[in-house]
Design an enzyme around this catalytic site. Structure first.
Site, short mmCIF file in Angstrom:
data_model
loop_
_atom_site.label_atom_id
_atom_site.label_comp_id
_atom_site.label_asym_id
_atom_site.label_seq_id
_atom_site.Cartn_x
_atom_site.Cartn_y
_atom_site.Cartn_z
N HIS A 138 1.59 4.79 2.43
CA HIS A 138 3.18 4.48 1.65
C HIS A 138 4.49 5.01 2.20
CE1 HIS A 138 6.00 4.92 -1.23
NE2 HIS A 138 5.67 3.22 -2.37
N ASP A 215 -2.62 11.50 -0.75
CA ASP A 215 -1.57 10.85 -1.87
C ASP A 215 -2.61 9.91 -2.71
OD1 ASP A 215 -0.37 8.62 -3.16
OD2 ASP A 215 0.43 7.95 -1.25
N GLN A 218 -2.34 5.65 -6.05
CA GLN A 218 -2.15 4.64 -5.98
C GLN A 218 -4.13 4.50 -7.01
OE1 GLN A 218 -1.16 1.76 -6.54
NE2 GLN A 218 0.44 1.64 -5.89
N LYS A 241 2.55 5.39 -13.03
CA LYS A 241 0.90 4.14 -12.86
C LYS A 241 0.95 4.56 -13.18
CE LYS A 241 2.79 4.11 -7.95
NZ LYS A 241 3.91 2.66 -7.53
N CYS A 381 6.84 -0.74 0.33
CA CYS A 381 7.14 0.20 1.07
C CYS A 381 5.80 0.74 2.37
CB CYS A 381 6.94 1.57 0.34
SG CYS A 381 8.42 0.92 -0.82
N1 PLP Z 1 1.94 6.06 -2.64
C1 PLP Z 1 1.65 5.09 -3.21
C2 PLP Z 1 0.00 4.79 -2.50
C3 PLP Z 1 3.04 4.24 -4.22
O1 PLP Z 1 1.38 3.13 -4.60
C4 PLP Z 1 3.51 4.62 -4.46
C5 PLP Z 1 4.10 4.26 -5.18
O2 PLP Z 1 4.35 2.33 -5.27
C6 PLP Z 1 4.16 5.76 -3.95
C7 PLP Z 1 3.19 6.82 -2.48
C8 PLP Z 1 5.06 6.61 -3.85
O3 PLP Z 1 5.12 6.86 -5.17
P1 PLP Z 1 6.69 6.83 -6.28
O4 PLP Z 1 7.74 6.26 -6.21
O5 PLP Z 1 6.26 7.29 -8.41
O6 PLP Z 1 7.37 8.70 -6.34
#
Ligand code: PLP
Length: 427
Positions: A138, A215, A218, A241, A381
């Site tokens: 992401h 990270d 997900q 999420k 993203c």
């Molecule tokens: N990393 C992953 C794999 C994500 O799917 C997301 C959000 O879609 C993020 C990071 C960023 O999360 P946040 O927008 O809650 O900070």
């Protein structure tokens, strides 16, 4: 302190064993109709829905316990502090950390990763040191490292993705090496659903003497995640999420790593002493939580964790695997549909990213919405993934614990109608 339970809010414990009808009743928003059709919510990878128990906890907190945390001597402040601090233990138990002191509350995964990039890496890494990420990250696990590269001369190296969206271990071996200081890697790709073999990659990184930041945005909401089994040194994820409120996230880190991290923000609560000449830091985790924290939402996040743990993350994953199997079958039958990502359900999270021949993903999303089906269209993203697939965008349907097989049937039907509509319009 007594926290009165609300007789109108169903008991969380009664959801075990996995009772999908009862679970769905906990999410009033699922009863909405969109464009006259029953809502089929397939956008949980972007943000999940919240059960009534979480909504009730938020109201109850503001109604019965609200006051600022930490500094107060009065009863409400003591109660609010206990409730806020109590959530650290819930998070610790969820992910298997050694101490609740290792849990830092942030505003989300993005803030957690940036805290590592600018609080840990900026002070400790310099020219020639390498940070390894992958092609399926992401943006929030790409851009902070590019900033570090540009400011500090750190080298950014990338594990390439295979055509099916998986990460090849041999490719990883070629990238992770003696100069690697940090591996920052997603456990599940939000754009493709790929489940990454984090443990194997973490072992490679540790053998090279590097730390591992996972990270978990997900993964933590969808499957059992244990930081020890994962081989993580740091783990980032977001409450919104995983049935919790927006504006709350977690950075977990092993204590010795957190001890080597600098606070990013200065201000109230993160200090022990302040004079006009100098300040000393509060203990961990408070030194990383400057200012008034988002305490009410953190308390409600605790209820979201209670909800997930009452169901059992293993049961959530089993339910999603069934949905993934079914989704692969019913989407595989839609004419003109190309499904991206791994073929094997066990190498996937509950994300279906696809292209429909001859139709722009945004048009697909809009046509689906007109049939009550909520999906996402865009680059998610994850522009490097799109580039690797050779597309500008995809349509993404993502499932969670409240979704059903029949909702995936509805998606498949709606896609067929969409394909026919554009086929007819083009003929
Ligand atoms: N990393 C992953 C794999 C994500 O799917 C997301 C959000 O879609 C993020 C990071 C960023 O999360 P946040 O927008 O809650 O900070």
């Amino acid at each position: 302190m007594t926290v009165s339970s609300d007789p109108l809010t169903p008991d969380i414990g009664a959801r075990r064993p996995f009772d999908i009808a009862a679970i769905r009743r906990d999410f009033p928003i699922l009863r909405r109709r969109i464009e006259g059709e029953p809502l089929v919510y397939l956008d949980s990878a972007a943000s999940s829905q919240r059960p009534v128990q979480v909504l009730a906890e938020l109201t109850r907190f503001y109604r019965d316990h609200n006051a600022n945390v930490h500094r107060g001597v009065h009863t409400l402040s003591v109660e609010a502090t206990e409730l806020y601090e109590g959530v650290r233990e819930k998070v610790r138990a969820l992910i298997g950390g050694a101490s609740e002191r290792e849990i830092i509350f942030t505003s989300g995964t993005t803030a957690s990763i940036n805290l590592v990039a600018h609080g840990w890496a900026r002070a400790r890494l310099g020219p020639g040191d390498e940070v390894v990420i992958s092609e399926i990250e992401h943006h929030s696990n790409i851009v902070p490292w590019q900033m570090l590269r540009d400011d500090r001369g750190v080298v950014l190296r990338v594990i390439p993705m295979s055509p099916d969206g998986t990460l090849d271990l041999d490719a990883a071996r070629a990238v992770i090496g003696p100069r690697t200081r940090l591996l920052a890697i997603t456990q599940v790709s939000n754009a493709l659903g790929t489940v990454v073999p984090v443990r194997e990659l973490a072992d490679l990184a540790h053998d090279a003497g590097a730390l591992v930041l996972v990270d978990g945005a997900q993964s933590v909401p969808h499957m059992p995640v244990d930081v020890n089994e994962l081989g993580a040194d740091l783990l980032a994820f977001s409450a919104h999420k995983m049935l919790g409120p927006t504006g709350v996230g977690v950075l977990w880190g092993r204590m010795e790593v957190l001890e080597s991290m600098r606070p990013l923000m200065g201000g109230g609560d993160m200090i022990l002493t302040v004079s006009l000449e100098r300040s000393t830091w509060n203990e961990i985790p408070h030194r990383f939580e400057a200012g008034t924290p988002n305490f009410a939402d953190v308390v409600a996040f605790g209820t979201a964790i209670d909800y997930l743990r009452a169901l059992g993350l293993d049961a959530v994953r089993r339910h999603e695997l069934d949905l993934i199997d079914h989704g692969l079958a019913v989407l595989g039958d839609v004419p003109g549909l190309t499904l991206h990502g791994p073929r094997d359900a066990h190498r996937r999270g509950g994300v279906f990213s696809f292209s429909l021949e001859g139709v722009h993903p945004h048009d697909v999303g809009q046509l689906l919405n007109s049939q009550g089906v909520a999906v996402r269209a865009g680059h998610h993203c994850a522009q490097p993934v799109m580039e690797s697939l050779g597309v500008a965008a995809t349509t993404r349907a993502s499932v969670y614990l409240y979704n059903t097989r029949s909702e995936l049937d509805a998606l498949s039907e709606a896609l067929r109608r969409t394909a026919r509509f554009f086929g007819d319009a083009g003929s």
